[in-house]
Scaffold this active site. Structure first.
Site, PDB file in Angstrom:
ATOM      1  N   GLY A   1      -8.323  -7.539   4.118  1.00  0.00           N
ATOM      2  CA  GLY A   1      -9.179  -7.556   5.297  1.00  0.00           C
ATOM      3  C   GLY A   1      -8.588  -8.262   6.513  1.00  0.00           C
TER       4      GLY A   1
ATOM      5  N   ARG B   1      -3.242  -1.412  -6.407  1.00  0.00           N
ATOM      6  CA  ARG B   1      -2.347  -2.576  -6.358  1.00  0.00           C
ATOM      7  C   ARG B   1      -2.710  -3.465  -7.536  1.00  0.00           C
ATOM      8  NH1 ARG B   1      -5.540  -4.836  -1.148  1.00  0.00           N
ATOM      9  NH2 ARG B   1      -7.518  -4.965  -2.230  1.00  0.00           N
TER      10      ARG B   1
ATOM     11  N   MET C   1      -5.832  -7.390   8.251  1.00  0.00           N
ATOM     12  CA  MET C   1      -5.277  -6.510   9.271  1.00  0.00           C
ATOM     13  C   MET C   1      -6.156  -5.277   9.386  1.00  0.00           C
ATOM     14  SD  MET C   1      -1.243  -6.900   8.843  1.00  0.00           S
ATOM     15  CE  MET C   1      -1.323  -6.379   7.173  1.00  0.00           C
TER      16      MET C   1
ATOM     17  N   HIS D   1     -15.344  -9.322   0.924  1.00  0.00           N
ATOM     18  CA  HIS D   1     -14.291 -10.209   1.418  1.00  0.00           C
ATOM     19  C   HIS D   1     -14.352 -11.577   0.742  1.00  0.00           C
ATOM     20  CE1 HIS D   1     -12.828 -13.293   4.257  1.00  0.00           C
ATOM     21  NE2 HIS D   1     -11.800 -12.475   4.296  1.00  0.00           N
TER      22      HIS D   1
ATOM     23  N   CYS E   1      10.559 -38.619 -11.446  1.00  0.00           N
ATOM     24  CA  CYS E   1       9.242 -39.231 -11.602  1.00  0.00           C
ATOM     25  C   CYS E   1       8.464 -39.285 -10.294  1.00  0.00           C
ATOM     26  CB  CYS E   1       9.362 -40.611 -12.220  1.00  0.00           C
ATOM     27  SG  CYS E   1      10.281 -41.760 -11.205  1.00  0.00           S
TER      28      CYS E   1
ATOM     29  N   ARG F   1      -3.359   3.037   8.495  1.00  0.00           N
ATOM     30  CA  ARG F   1      -3.686   1.905   7.618  1.00  0.00           C
ATOM     31  C   ARG F   1      -2.563   0.886   7.605  1.00  0.00           C
ATOM     32  NH1 ARG F   1      -4.816   4.554   1.931  1.00  0.00           N
ATOM     33  NH2 ARG F   1      -6.081   2.664   1.680  1.00  0.00           N
TER      34      ARG F   1
ATOM     35  N   TYR G   1      14.001 -33.639 -17.829  1.00  0.00           N
ATOM     36  CA  TYR G   1      12.535 -33.620 -17.829  1.00  0.00           C
ATOM     37  C   TYR G   1      11.996 -33.901 -16.426  1.00  0.00           C
ATOM     38  CZ  TYR G   1      12.584 -38.724 -17.617  1.00  0.00           C
ATOM     39  OH  TYR G   1      12.785 -40.011 -17.212  1.00  0.00           O
TER      40      TYR G   1
ATOM     41  N   ARG H   1       8.930 -49.161 -15.655  1.00  0.00           N
ATOM     42  CA  ARG H   1       9.650 -49.536 -14.439  1.00  0.00           C
ATOM     43  C   ARG H   1       9.407 -51.007 -14.142  1.00  0.00           C
ATOM     44  NH1 ARG H   1       8.067 -47.003  -8.748  1.00  0.00           N
ATOM     45  NH2 ARG H   1       6.271 -48.343  -9.084  1.00  0.00           N
TER      46      ARG H   1
ATOM     47  N   GLY I   1      13.568 -40.910  -8.206  1.00  0.00           N
ATOM     48  CA  GLY I   1      12.300 -41.254  -7.562  1.00  0.00           C
ATOM     49  C   GLY I   1      12.252 -40.497  -6.255  1.00  0.00           C
TER      50      GLY I   1
ATOM     51  N   ASP J   1      10.556 -41.988  -2.783  1.00  0.00           N
ATOM     52  CA  ASP J   1      11.380 -42.874  -1.974  1.00  0.00           C
ATOM     53  C   ASP J   1      12.639 -42.168  -1.490  1.00  0.00           C
ATOM     54  OD1 ASP J   1      10.483 -45.456  -1.278  1.00  0.00           O
ATOM     55  OD2 ASP J   1      10.407 -45.993  -3.401  1.00  0.00           O
TER      56      ASP J   1
ATOM     57  N   LYS K   1       0.837  -1.202   0.000  1.00  0.00           N
ATOM     58  CA  LYS K   1       0.000   0.000   0.000  1.00  0.00           C
ATOM     59  C   LYS K   1       0.871   1.252   0.000  1.00  0.00           C
ATOM     60  CE  LYS K   1      -3.750  -0.551   2.408  1.00  0.00           C
ATOM     61  NZ  LYS K   1      -4.343  -0.803   3.739  1.00  0.00           N
TER      62      LYS K   1
ATOM     63  N   SER L   1      16.349 -41.702 -13.370  1.00  0.00           N
ATOM     64  CA  SER L   1      15.110 -41.013 -13.041  1.00  0.00           C
ATOM     65  C   SER L   1      15.049 -40.942 -11.521  1.00  0.00           C
ATOM     66  CB  SER L   1      13.914 -41.775 -13.603  1.00  0.00           C
ATOM     67  OG  SER L   1      12.731 -41.117 -13.211  1.00  0.00           O
TER      68      SER L   1
HETATM   69  P1  ADP Z   1      -7.633  -2.515   3.581  1.00  0.00           P
HETATM   70  O1  ADP Z   1      -6.184  -2.821   3.506  1.00  0.00           O
HETATM   71  O2  ADP Z   1      -8.387  -3.471   4.421  1.00  0.00           O
HETATM   72  O3  ADP Z   1      -8.223  -2.257   2.252  1.00  0.00           O
HETATM   73  P2  ADP Z   1      -7.425   0.315   3.924  1.00  0.00           P
HETATM   74  O4  ADP Z   1      -6.272   0.824   4.680  1.00  0.00           O
HETATM   75  O5  ADP Z   1      -7.323   0.368   2.450  1.00  0.00           O
HETATM   76  O6  ADP Z   1      -7.729  -1.153   4.422  1.00  0.00           O
HETATM   77  O7  ADP Z   1      -8.685   1.105   4.407  1.00  0.00           O
HETATM   78  C1  ADP Z   1      -9.988   0.719   4.067  1.00  0.00           C
HETATM   79  C2  ADP Z   1     -10.740   1.875   3.488  1.00  0.00           C
HETATM   80  O8  ADP Z   1     -10.729   2.987   4.340  1.00  0.00           O
HETATM   81  C3  ADP Z   1     -10.145   2.398   2.203  1.00  0.00           C
HETATM   82  O9  ADP Z   1     -10.626   1.687   1.110  1.00  0.00           O
HETATM   83  C4  ADP Z   1     -10.636   3.809   2.158  1.00  0.00           C
HETATM   84  O10 ADP Z   1     -11.879   3.871   1.530  1.00  0.00           O
HETATM   85  C5  ADP Z   1     -10.774   4.169   3.607  1.00  0.00           C
HETATM   86  N1  ADP Z   1      -9.648   5.043   3.968  1.00  0.00           N
HETATM   87  C6  ADP Z   1      -8.441   4.700   4.411  1.00  0.00           C
HETATM   88  N2  ADP Z   1      -7.665   5.786   4.579  1.00  0.00           N
HETATM   89  C7  ADP Z   1      -8.415   6.845   4.216  1.00  0.00           C
HETATM   90  C8  ADP Z   1      -8.179   8.245   4.145  1.00  0.00           C
HETATM   91  N3  ADP Z   1      -7.016   8.792   4.491  1.00  0.00           N
HETATM   92  N4  ADP Z   1      -9.188   9.026   3.704  1.00  0.00           N
HETATM   93  C9  ADP Z   1     -10.358   8.490   3.359  1.00  0.00           C
HETATM   94  N5  ADP Z   1     -10.650   7.184   3.402  1.00  0.00           N
HETATM   95  C10 ADP Z   1      -9.685   6.368   3.829  1.00  0.00           C
HETATM   96 MG    MG Z   2      10.251 -46.106  -5.404  1.00  0.00          MG
HETATM   97 MG    MG Z   3      -7.737  -0.999   0.959  1.00  0.00          MG
END
Ligand code: ADP
Ligand code: MG
Ligand code: MG
Length: 908
Positions: free
Chosen positions: A105, A364, A107, A482, A862, A96, A882, A647, A797, A800, A26, A795
């Site tokens: 989701g 990402r 962390m 999620h 193999c 974040r 191979y 074999r 194995g 084993d 991120k 070959s």
């Molecule tokens: P995750 O890694 O679970 O996607 P994020 O850190 O991306 O968590 O945060 C989840 C959501 O929170 C983001 O998609 C965004 O919409 C909102 N968010 C995070 N930081 C900000 C920010 N500085 N301003 C506005 N919205 C934010």
């Molecule tokens: Mg064998």
């Molecule tokens: Mg996010």
């Protein structure tokens, strides 16, 4: 001093996209977006190293860190023209999480940090008296902060459904119900203010601490909580499944808040630059007006479509962003173009619109199904964004595997009625029993029962159950929920947002449309369409896809190592050839004694095993020979022109007779053979070995009973001679198993030479074949040079070889291996993925020593490892010619081999 903090904002940044290890995905991408001059709220990233140091340091922030943070915040304040904690013009931030590899989701993130009694009035004034917005932000801060910082990070583990977040959510729901509101947006400023106060009271009662009314304390709490969330239960479980190392740590991004919840000209959304399910080149996303971040993903309200092109079942009646905010939509399309031009890949983005102004909050490289990965890679080749080698690198072997996975049989599908429709979130089809909890899904999985996990919505606590399920069906959530993200990452069949699903947990029943099901009833899912069926529908394999063929052609263009298959009959062999196998690396003759049509040859084999003298044994073998010849000939014929490694018989003989305790079988067999039960028991007892895997098996059978190998040589040479006279082109390779030294090979070769001359004379042909051996005992690798003086090929194995190197019994060791991997004494089950450190050394040694004697020694593998991508990469580097694997793994091995070759070239 270590630099822990990197700032970004104002169209410049200290980091960039290549710094994922330091800044997390991120943070690195936020910096990159700044460098691309995209509108990103200013912020700072605390490095992953800081997280590692935090844990080394007994969960203390490193000295001086907060000073660095404050210096970073100063920069942010300057860029944004606001001040953190200031009563007049307060800047708010989010904290974040963000690891090197995305863990959707898993962390925690806390928004609106810095709101307290000191800053609330200033923010209200600044927003022209928008009290509703400020108190909405405040109650969100309280909910998230209590959950993430005050409960989870403190290690408090409340009983199910008793968590503070759930309690506050329930209070919110109850309040809305009392007022007769349907949506969060109906709550007034006054309502929200009251709610915030009762939230704080509840927090104090439950958690016995005050919600901190201080910007500084909130900031430090937020940072620590994100670090703590790295070791949260769900994050740890996810890392286990994904094989992410524990010591990577997470970065923390402290970023200026922008607000999608300021009113009707504000919004928040997520999008993919191309359709992540199909790969189609269309901008695909969801957004919500007057909402903040996680609302879209949480499935609280049904999100609107981004544009008219990509509307679906659930949101087709709702207005798109293209319609409602055409200017901002255009701007977002431009962002899409800039990002794809820069990353040359499909991206997953998060954005917020504050009072008509667009802000980018995340990007990402997006997760995608195997089908989408394939489509996109070939499209991007056409668009000139990537070259052929990059196309090959774009599909992971697992995604390719997913393409080969079953889908519902469309002809059978037509015979059934669709009972409900949801969003097509994960590929393929699934037929299985309904599991209403993750526990149930795991239970089914361990009993090897196909199952479909049916949930209201999934949350990160469900990952293990989702893993255990064959398919996932949820009542709520959008394409970016999620469940959808996780399922797509795994290539698992998944339907989300199917509002016809109504679950009654108490009664363990579920209504889908107007039908009622119990847990355990079978349903079918079409993940590509989002359709649900009330009965089991037939499944078929998705091959013959022209895109797939085109892709595999590129794979073969860059692949240097051969791929063969392990097959024991003509059907499997043909199947594998269709999947691109270039020969058979392992043909196990003993397979003709199991299963269908095995009665007759098995009876002959038993005759041979149960005699107590050579004369009878030879007679029995003479009767067995035609069966072996027929089996070999049938498959050699299919292979026509391609090599087949036969074999020689390998397993201990006792495997083919009943066990002593199988009284009924002994009685029947004695009757069949016309011998007394007592005599039969005596002969079976004579075969008994304490440790059969290390006993009379492999080449030892042929040394002790030379007539057993003689029979096999005769069958093989005659099958070859017959095929030659019939105009076929058999390429026979005879492989001696379990060799420990060269003398064994010489001993057996003398027999082969004699029989070969005999057959050549009889048929008047010259037989060309290769004589080689398996290398599967550590000793053989040490004396490989001597062995190679006779063996024309090796070959490895590796099954084993792993067993003998570890001293782990393949058949008994499962439970031990599990403890060993749980305790991290070994990194993985060595029978699944090659132990490169130990067994790998032996493979390398065997190749080296063998080729020191015979430069052109052909070397292959193999064992099961031949189909494991990581092992295939290793074998390529070890210089093998191979790998051989089961038919369905052949495309996967081809891809892994091609990727290994491309990686090697790139490393140069
Ligand atoms: P995750 O890694 O679970 O996607 P994020 O850190 O991306 O968590 O945060 C989840 C959501 O929170 C983001 O998609 C965004 O919409 C909102 N968010 C995070 N930081 C900000 C920010 N500085 N301003 C506005 N919205 C934010
Ligand atoms: Mg064998
Ligand atoms: Mg996010």
């Amino acid at each position: 001093m270590t630099k822990y903090v990197y700032t970004f904002g104002g169209k410049t940044a200290e980091g960039n996209a290549s710094m994922k290890n330091e800044l997390g995905g991120k943070g690195a991408n936020l910096a990159e977006m700044c460098l691309l001059k995209l509108p990103v709220p200013a912020g700072l990233t605390i490095t992953t190293e800081c997280c590692t140091d935090y844990y080394k340091n007994n969960c203390q922030l490193p000295k001086g860190l907060m000073d660095e943070v404050h210096a970073g915040i100063k920069k942010m304040e300057k860029i944004m023209g606001m001040k953190y904690g200031d009563p007049e013009n307060p800047l708010l931030v989010s904290c974040r999480s963000g690891a090197r590899k995305s863990m959707p989701g898993m962390m925690d993130t806390v928004l609106n940090i810095g709101l307290c009694s000191k800053t609330i009035p200033g923010l209200i004034k600044k927003t022209g008296g928008n009290e509703r917005f400020v108190y909405d932000s405040y109650r969100r801060l309280i909910m998230m902060y209590a959950d993430v910082v005050m409960e989870k990070a403190e290690g408090i583990e409340p009983a199910d459904g008793q968590g503070i977040r759930k309690q506050l959510d329930d209070m919110l729901d109850a309040y809305k119900e009392k007022k007769g509101y349907k949506s969060d947006t109906e709550l007034t400023a006054d309502n929200l203010k009251k709610l915030a106060e009762s939230f704080k009271a509840r927090i104090k009662k439950v958690l016995r601490t005050e919600f901190p009314d201080d910007a500084e304390a909130q900031l430090e709490g937020g940072i620590k909580a994100v670090f703590k969330s790295w070791n949260g239960k769900k994050a740890v479980a996810y890392r286990r499944i994904e094989g992410i190392p524990d010591d990577w740590g997470t970065a923390v991004n402290v970023q200026t808040m922008v607000f999608g919840n300021m009113g009707d000209t504000s919004a928040t959304g997520v999008a993919f630059t191309r359709n992540p399910a199909t790969g189609d080149n269309q901008f695909y996303g969801e957004w919500l007006i007057n909402a903040q971040g996680e609302d879209v993903v949480a499935g609280i309200r049904t999100p609107n479509p981004l544009n008219d092109e990509t509307k679906n079942e659930q949101n087709k009646h709702m207005p798109s962003m293209q319609k409602l905010m055409p200017e901002t939509y255009k701007e977002l399309c431009e962002v899409r173009r800039i990002l794809e031009d820069n990353y040359h890949d499909m991206l997953d983005i998060e954005f917020t619109i504050q009072d008509g102004k667009l802000y980018m909050l995340q990007c990402r490289v997006g997760k995608r199904t195997g089908v989408a990965a394939l489509t996109m890679a070939l499209d991007m080749l056409k668009e000139g964004r990537i070259d052929e080698k990059e196309v090959v690198m774009r599909l992971s072997p697992e995604q390719l595997d997913e393409l080969l996975h079953p889908i519902l049989d469309s002809t059978d599908e037509k015979k059934h009625t669709v009972i409900a429709k949801g969003l097509p979130a994960g590929p393929g089809g699934a037929v299985g029993r309904i599991a209403l909890t993750s526990e149930k899904a795991k239970e089914y999985r361990s009993a090897k029962i196909a199952n479909v996990l049916v949930r209201e919505e999934t949350n990160p606590e469900d990952v293990e159950g989702m893993r255990a399920a064959d398919g996932i069906l949820t009542a709520r959530g959008g394409m970016t929920s999620h469940a959808a993200l996780v399922a797509r990452g795994w290539g698992k069949c998944c339907i989300v947002g199917c509002d016809a699903v109504k679950i009654d947990f108490a009664k363990k029943i579920v209504h889908i449309g107007d039908k009622q099901f119990k847990e355990g009833d079978v349903i079918s899912l079409n993940g590509a369409k989002g359709w649900v069926y009330a009965e089991p529908v037939g499944m078929i394999n998705a091959t013959e896809n022209p895109l797939f063929k085109k892709f595999m052609k590129l794979v073969d263009k860059y692949r240097k190592m051969g791929v063969r298959t392990n097959a024991d009959n003509p059907e499997d062999a043909q199947n594998a050839i269709n999947f691109g196998a270039e020969g058979i690396g392992l043909f196990r003759i003993e397979h003709m004694f199991y299963g269908k049509n095995s009665e007759k040859p098995l009876a002959k084999l038993r005759n041979m095993i149960l005699t107590d003298n050579t004369k009878d044994r030879k007679a029995a073998l003479k009767e067995l020979e035609p069966y072996i010849r027929k089996a070999a000939k049938g498959t050699l014929k299919v292979l026509d022109g391609k090599p087949l490694t036969f074999r020689l018989m390998d397993p201990p003989l006792h495997e083919f007779v009943p066990k002593l305790e199988e009284k009924d079988k002994i009685k029947a067999l004695a009757a069949e053979r016309g011998m007394s039960q007592k005599e039969l028991v005596k002969r079976i007892s004579a075969l008994h070995e304490v440790n059969p895997m290390m006993g009379l098996r492999g080449v030892r059978l042929g040394i002790v009973y030379p007539e057993i190998t003689e029979t096999q040589f005769r069958a093989l040479f005659q099958a070859t001679a017959e095929l030659m006279t019939e105009g076929f082109d058999p390429h026979l390779e005879i492989m001696v198993p379990l060799t420990i030294n060269v003398k064994e090979l010489e001993h057996q070769k003398a027999i082969a030479d004699r029989v070969q001359a005999e057959i050549e004379k009889k048929f008047g042909v010259k037989i060309n074949y290769m004589y080689g051996t398996m290398i599967e005992i550590p000793r053989a690798t040490l004396v490989a040079d001597q062995i190679a003086s006779v063996a024309q090929f090796f070959s490895f194995g590796t099954n084993d070889l792993t067993q003998m190197t570890f001293g782990f019994s393949r058949d008994d060791v499962n439970a031990i291996v599990k403890d060993y991997t749980d305790e991290k004494i070994i990194p993985a089950d060595p029978f699944n993925t090659l132990d490169q450190e130990g067994v790998g050394q032996l493979v390398k040694l065997g190749v080296e020593r063998g080729r020191s004697q015979r430069a052109n020694l052909k070397c292959g593998v193999c064992g099961e490892h031949g189909g494991d991508p990581a092992s295939v990469r290793f074998f390529y580097k070890a210089g093998l010619n191979y790998v051989s694997c089961s038919p369905f793994r052949v495309p996967v091995a081809r891809l892994a081999a091609a990727q290994a070759a491309i990686e090697e070239e790139r490393a140069k």
